[in-house]
Design a protein around this motif. Structure first.
Motif, PDB file in Angstrom:
ATOM      1  N   ALA A 239       0.852  -1.208  -0.050  1.00  0.00           N
ATOM      2  CA  ALA A 239       0.153   0.108  -0.097  1.00  0.00           C
ATOM      3  C   ALA A 239       0.835   1.113  -0.004  1.00  0.00           C
ATOM      4  O   ALA A 239       0.622   2.281  -0.705  1.00  0.00           O
ATOM      5  CB  ALA A 239      -1.009  -0.001   1.238  1.00  0.00           C
ATOM      6  N   PRO A 240       1.781   1.467   0.759  1.00  0.00           N
ATOM      7  CA  PRO A 240       2.540   2.695   0.771  1.00  0.00           C
ATOM      8  C   PRO A 240       3.203   3.091  -0.422  1.00  0.00           C
ATOM      9  O   PRO A 240       3.835   4.156  -0.640  1.00  0.00           O
ATOM     10  CB  PRO A 240       3.439   2.676   2.055  1.00  0.00           C
ATOM     11  N   THR A 241       3.609   2.049  -1.145  1.00  0.00           N
ATOM     12  CA  THR A 241       4.369   2.218  -2.374  1.00  0.00           C
ATOM     13  C   THR A 241       3.416   2.227  -3.853  1.00  0.00           C
ATOM     14  O   THR A 241       3.765   2.204  -4.713  1.00  0.00           O
ATOM     15  CB  THR A 241       5.459   1.289  -2.682  1.00  0.00           C
ATOM     16  N   SER A 242       1.960   2.103  -3.440  1.00  0.00           N
ATOM     17  CA  SER A 242       1.308   2.242  -4.537  1.00  0.00           C
ATOM     18  C   SER A 242      -0.148   2.865  -4.271  1.00  0.00           C
ATOM     19  O   SER A 242      -1.117   2.700  -4.858  1.00  0.00           O
ATOM     20  CB  SER A 242       0.815   0.577  -4.776  1.00  0.00           C
ATOM     21  N   GLY A 243       0.189   3.885  -3.532  1.00  0.00           N
ATOM     22  CA  GLY A 243      -1.099   4.796  -3.241  1.00  0.00           C
ATOM     23  C   GLY A 243      -1.153   5.929  -4.300  1.00  0.00           C
ATOM     24  O   GLY A 243      -0.377   5.998  -5.102  1.00  0.00           O
ATOM     25  N   PHE A 244      -2.107   6.872  -4.096  1.00  0.00           N
ATOM     26  CA  PHE A 244      -2.417   8.053  -4.802  1.00  0.00           C
ATOM     27  C   PHE A 244      -2.803   9.277  -4.024  1.00  0.00           C
ATOM     28  O   PHE A 244      -3.277   9.061  -2.941  1.00  0.00           O
ATOM     29  CB  PHE A 244      -3.601   7.647  -5.732  1.00  0.00           C
ATOM     30  N   SER A 245      -2.444  10.450  -4.480  1.00  0.00           N
ATOM     31  CA  SER A 245      -2.950  11.528  -3.986  1.00  0.00           C
ATOM     32  C   SER A 245      -3.095  12.584  -5.015  1.00  0.00           C
ATOM     33  O   SER A 245      -2.524  12.557  -6.079  1.00  0.00           O
ATOM     34  CB  SER A 245      -1.955  12.374  -2.789  1.00  0.00           C
ATOM     35  N   VAL A 246      -4.294  13.457  -4.844  1.00  0.00           N
ATOM     36  CA  VAL A 246      -4.593  14.265  -6.028  1.00  0.00           C
ATOM     37  C   VAL A 246      -4.345  15.863  -5.270  1.00  0.00           C
ATOM     38  O   VAL A 246      -4.999  16.130  -4.165  1.00  0.00           O
ATOM     39  CB  VAL A 246      -6.003  14.353  -6.343  1.00  0.00           C
ATOM     40  N   SER A 247      -3.902  16.800  -5.991  1.00  0.00           N
ATOM     41  CA  SER A 247      -3.738  18.084  -5.597  1.00  0.00           C
ATOM     42  C   SER A 247      -4.080  18.910  -6.786  1.00  0.00           C
ATOM     43  O   SER A 247      -3.005  18.974  -7.612  1.00  0.00           O
ATOM     44  CB  SER A 247      -2.522  18.003  -4.682  1.00  0.00           C
ATOM     45  N   ASP A 248      -5.000  19.734  -6.943  1.00  0.00           N
ATOM     46  CA  ASP A 248      -5.125  20.756  -8.204  1.00  0.00           C
ATOM     47  C   ASP A 248      -5.086  19.858  -9.126  1.00  0.00           C
ATOM     48  O   ASP A 248      -5.973  18.675  -9.459  1.00  0.00           O
ATOM     49  CB  ASP A 248      -4.228  21.820  -8.097  1.00  0.00           C
ATOM     50  N   ASP A 249      -4.236  19.881 -10.240  1.00  0.00           N
ATOM     51  CA  ASP A 249      -4.321  19.194 -11.557  1.00  0.00           C
ATOM     52  C   ASP A 249      -3.182  18.269 -11.487  1.00  0.00           C
ATOM     53  O   ASP A 249      -2.810  17.871 -12.551  1.00  0.00           O
ATOM     54  CB  ASP A 249      -4.099  20.443 -12.637  1.00  0.00           C
TER      55      ASP A 249
END
Ligand SMILES: Cc1cc2nc3c(=O)[nH]c(=O)nc-3n(C[C@H](O)[C@H](O)[C@H](O)COP(=O)(O)OP(=O)(O)OC[C@H]3O[C@@H](n4cnc5c(N)ncnc54)[C@H](O)[C@@H]3O)c2cc1C
Length: 291
Positions: free
Chosen positions: A80-90
């Protein structure tokens, strides 16, 4: 040889065939799935100390492993810690072990466009970026802002898109380990993007052999024409070498049948390259990685 603090993490003689799409090949001498980057660092330090070569395994969709296996350490970054996502603006940030298909869906559902054309390409984000995967004439590099690579001494370095050196199905990063990627995407309407994604998904599925999952796409499309068309024109669709063949409808796919070996795959690939070169003068380049 394996120190106490890594005993629980490293497995010996781990079969690699089940971890690849072609289901061919021998074991990794050592295999590990670190739960985070700190563990990965410890593994790298141990491998360096013991002069072991290290390879990263993604989804195994672009790999042919020989029967002798890999005499070193194979690492999967799928935790999980090396295959996660985060989104910030574009911006979408993805761990290298994340599935590319999940990155595409994550972007679209956040109303960010620019990755949809890659829908249906199997494998992980890290492998997709290191190999600059492409579809419909556009490659992933066009959406990459920067990547983070783990250096052999365990430090992480940020590499901007220019330095990554994206060219057709290649980057200057071959041989390094990508741990994270930042994509710079185009804000759009999530519903419209989802519809586009669905259409692209249907189109892509219709061009994949449906009778088996033991397939690989061994060649890079040359500039002049897709490999599928080229191989079709040269009359090699369905060509067979032992228990390996080119698909008869989609001949840019190599299909492994029961009993297939790595030698048979390599012989088939060579026959195709020879015939294509002889008949068209085009030197087909290999996309498949051989371990
Ligand atoms: C059905 C099918 C359809 C395909 N369609 C396309 C297509 O349309 N376009 C296209 O370009 N390709 C396509 N491919 C090829 C393949 O999907 C891509 O090359 C994909 O990026 C491989 O990802 P993977 O995670 O499975 O990599 P793997 O096969 O596991 O590894 C491939 C290489 O990447 C390296 N690697 C893996 N992770 C990392 C990392 N984090 N850092 C550095 N190196 C790493 C590995 O060491 C290895 O050398 C297709 C393959 C199949 C089987």
């Amino acid at each position: 040889m394996i120190p106490d603090h890594l005993q629980h993490l490293i497995r010996s003689d781990e079969p690699l065939a089940p971890l690849t799409w072609l289901k061919i090949g021998g074991p990794a001498h050592f295999f590990a799935e670190p739960v985070d980057l700190d563990q990965f660092r410890q593994l790298l330090a141990w491998a360096t100390e013991n002069e072991l070569p290290v390879r990263i395994l993604g989804g195994g969709s672009n790999l042919l492993v020989r029967e002798s296996g890999f005499d070193g350490l194979v690492v999967s970054l799928s935790a999980a810690p090396t295959s996660g996502f985060s989104v910030s603006d574009d911006r979408l940030t993805a761990g290298a072990g994340a599935k590319l298909s999940h990155a595409v869906v994550k972007a679209v559902s956040a109303g960010l466009g620019g990755l949809e054309h890659l829908v249906g390409i199997p494998g992980t984000v890290g492998a997709a970026v290191v190999g600059n995967v492409s579809s419909g004439g556009r490659d992933i590099g066009q959406a990459v802002q920067c990547v983070r690579v783990m250096q052999p001494d365990g430090t992480i370095r940020e590499v901007g898109a220019e330095e990554v050196g994206f060219t057709h199905r290649k980057t200057a990063l071959a041989g390094t380990t990508i741990v994270e990627v930042d994509f710079k995407l185009e804000p759009g309407d999530a519903t419209a993007l989802t519809k586009r994604l669905q259409k692209l998904w249907i189109a892509r599925n219709s061009t994949r052999p449906s009778h088996t999952d033991r397939i690989a796409m061994p060649f890079v499309d040359p500039d002049s024409m897709p490999a599928r068309e080229l191989i079709q024109n040269v009359g090699l669709a369905g060509l067979r070498e032992g228990d390996v063949s080119l698909d008869s409808a989609q001949p840019h796919y190599l299909v492994a049948h029961e009993g297939a070996t790595s030698d048979q795959c390599l012989r088939l690939i060579e026959r195709v390259r020879e015939q294509v070169l002889l008949q068209t003068g085009i030197d087909l380049q290999l996309n498949l990685q051989i371990w």
